[in-house]
Write a protein that holds these residues in place. Structure first.
Motif, PDB file in Angstrom:
ATOM      1  N   TYR A   1       0.698  -1.194  -0.031  1.00  0.00           N
ATOM      2  CA  TYR A   1      -0.032   0.098  -0.038  1.00  0.00           C
ATOM      3  C   TYR A   1       0.910   1.315  -0.151  1.00  0.00           C
ATOM      4  CZ  TYR A   1      -3.673   3.366   1.241  1.00  0.00           C
ATOM      5  OH  TYR A   1      -4.632   4.286   1.330  1.00  0.00           O
TER       6      TYR A   1
ATOM      7  N   HIS B   1       0.907   4.180  -2.733  1.00  0.00           N
ATOM      8  CA  HIS B   1       0.600   5.726  -2.355  1.00  0.00           C
ATOM      9  C   HIS B   1       1.728   6.581  -2.488  1.00  0.00           C
ATOM     10  CE1 HIS B   1      -0.413   9.059   0.367  1.00  0.00           C
ATOM     11  NE2 HIS B   1      -1.504   8.483   0.566  1.00  0.00           N
TER      12      HIS B   1
ATOM     13  N   ALA C   1     -11.936  -0.248  -0.142  1.00  0.00           N
ATOM     14  CA  ALA C   1     -11.767   0.829   0.870  1.00  0.00           C
ATOM     15  C   ALA C   1     -10.409   1.468   0.976  1.00  0.00           C
ATOM     16  CB  ALA C   1     -12.267   0.125   2.214  1.00  0.00           C
TER      17      ALA C   1
ATOM     18  N   ARG D   1      -9.773   3.437  -2.542  1.00  0.00           N
ATOM     19  CA  ARG D   1     -10.536   4.603  -2.471  1.00  0.00           C
ATOM     20  C   ARG D   1      -9.710   5.936  -1.779  1.00  0.00           C
ATOM     21  NH1 ARG D   1     -15.956   4.431  -0.040  1.00  0.00           N
ATOM     22  NH2 ARG D   1     -16.025   6.359  -1.160  1.00  0.00           N
ATOM     23  N   GLY D   2      -9.004   5.647  -0.780  1.00  0.00           N
ATOM     24  CA  GLY D   2      -8.453   6.641   0.046  1.00  0.00           C
ATOM     25  C   GLY D   2      -7.439   7.383  -0.810  1.00  0.00           C
TER      26      GLY D   2
ATOM     27  N   LYS E   1     -14.079   4.657  -8.652  1.00  0.00           N
ATOM     28  CA  LYS E   1     -13.457   5.574  -8.691  1.00  0.00           C
ATOM     29  C   LYS E   1     -12.764   6.202  -9.852  1.00  0.00           C
ATOM     30  CE  LYS E   1     -10.686   8.725  -5.709  1.00  0.00           C
ATOM     31  NZ  LYS E   1      -9.387   8.772  -4.570  1.00  0.00           N
TER      32      LYS E   1
ATOM     33  N   GLY F   1     -16.878   1.000   3.345  1.00  0.00           N
ATOM     34  CA  GLY F   1     -15.878   1.664   2.445  1.00  0.00           C
ATOM     35  C   GLY F   1     -16.055   1.140   0.936  1.00  0.00           C
TER      36      GLY F   1
END
Length: 334
Positions: free
Chosen positions: A108, A112, A146, A149-150, A248, A276
């Motif tokens: 992750y 990111h 979930a 999406r952040g 998204k 989420g």
């Protein structure tokens, strides 16, 4: 009262890796791998990368066709994503594959920081999304949407079938920026060609109409929703299905228009935790636009660590088989 699962014969452990296709259903083998091979024939900038799972994500077809453009990174998901970001910086378009649990949970921070923050052209195609394996929480990516999406600027695609995947691959490559696709692999059902449908990145599309229920769905739950729509016709219950393959950015315009078109029970069906995912994204869209459907229900996976076992049994147990979803909708209709 017996549940759907209790009415069916007990399945063997081989069903833990059963196809999501029903008996006799049309399927296409390895639609992702074949679509990527076809696209790459005229796109020398496309490379394939995986974390020791080429065969199990259908990327082995790309490796066979273009061995000089294939990179086996081993069991190192962070390295996979970091290297994919580096290749994208050099002007290449990496398609990176592994299982969704490994790609999202373990890597992750690399997605990111290395990929998304710099808006790099990495296409992450991660298999076994949601409840598509019976091997328990270690392999069931029930919270991946979930998590993803952040991440600002990340496009998320949740295809329904082989047609969705085939048409999504070139559009993902043409899109400028990172994309996460929940990959269906192996023998993938083919259903959407019967509904005059074509995939458009960022767009939701109504497949069938009905007056009593509106199901907004993504992934293979759109296939289940279409099965429910046919089944409930026998009870004179009209079911509309709005397929939302792009999570998204969400196609809020189409969703709002469909919800406002006529008052119906609104059900969001997804192969993901009710926390989420698409359901909460749709609820947020409605709330922020001042739209309050009289009846709104989430038909997703529970906020829990799911059991291991035969996949069809688990789909019944957690309410995402067509039979279980039909029963839930009838109960909500009263």
């Amino acid at each position: 009262m017996n549940t759907v699962a209790e009415k069916k014969p007990r399945l063997t452990t081989s069903a833990m890796i059963a196809s999501i296709a029903g008996e006799g259903q049309r399927v296409k083998a390895a639609p992702f791998g074949k679509a990527l091979v076809e696209l790459a024939a005229n796109r020398p900038d496309i490379v394939g990368m995986t974390a020791d799972l080429a065969k199990y994500t259908d990327l082995h077809l790309f490796a066979q066709a273009y061995p000089e453009r294939f990179y086996q990174m081993g069991m190192a998901e962070q390295l996979l994503m970091g290297a994919a970001g580096g290749m994208a910086k050099e002007g290449l378009i990496p398609f990176a594959t592994t299982y969704a649990v490994f790609g999202t949970r373990r890597a992750y921070d690399f997605i990111h920081q290395v990929i998304a923050e710099e808006n790099l052209n990495v296409k992450m195609c991660l298999a076994l999304p949601g409840l598509t394996t019976g091997y328990g929480p270690s392999h069931q990516a029930t919270e991946d949407i979930a998590m993803m999406r952040g991440i600002p600027g990340l496009t998320i695609v949740d295809p329904c079938d082989a047609l969705d995947i085939e048409q999504a691959v070139p559009q993902m490559a043409a899109h400028n920026g990172p994309v996460y696709m929940r990959l269906l692999r192996g023998n993938v059902p083919l259903v959407l060609d019967e509904y005059d449908y074509s995939f458009e990145l960022g767009k939701a599309k109504r497949l069938v109409d009905g007056d009593e229920v509106l199901i907004i769905s993504s992934g293979f739950m759109t296939m289940r929703a279409l099965e429910v729509a046919k089944a409930l016709q026998a009870d004179n219950i009209g079911v509309a299905v709005l397929h939302c393959p792009t999570i998204k950015p969400l196609d809020e315009v189409t969703i709002l228009a469909e919800v406002l078109r006529k008052p119906r029970l609104l059900v969001v069906a997804e192969n993901h935790s009710v926390v989420g995912g698409l359901g909460e994204a749709v609820a947020s869209c409605l709330l922020q636009n001042g739209v309050a459907p009289a009846r709104f229900r989430l038909a997703g996976l529970p906020d829990a660590y799911l059991d291991a076992g035969a996949l069809p049994t688990l789909h019944d147990r957690y309410g995402i088989s067509s039979e279980a979803l039909s029963m839930r909708i009838k109960g909500w209709l009263g």
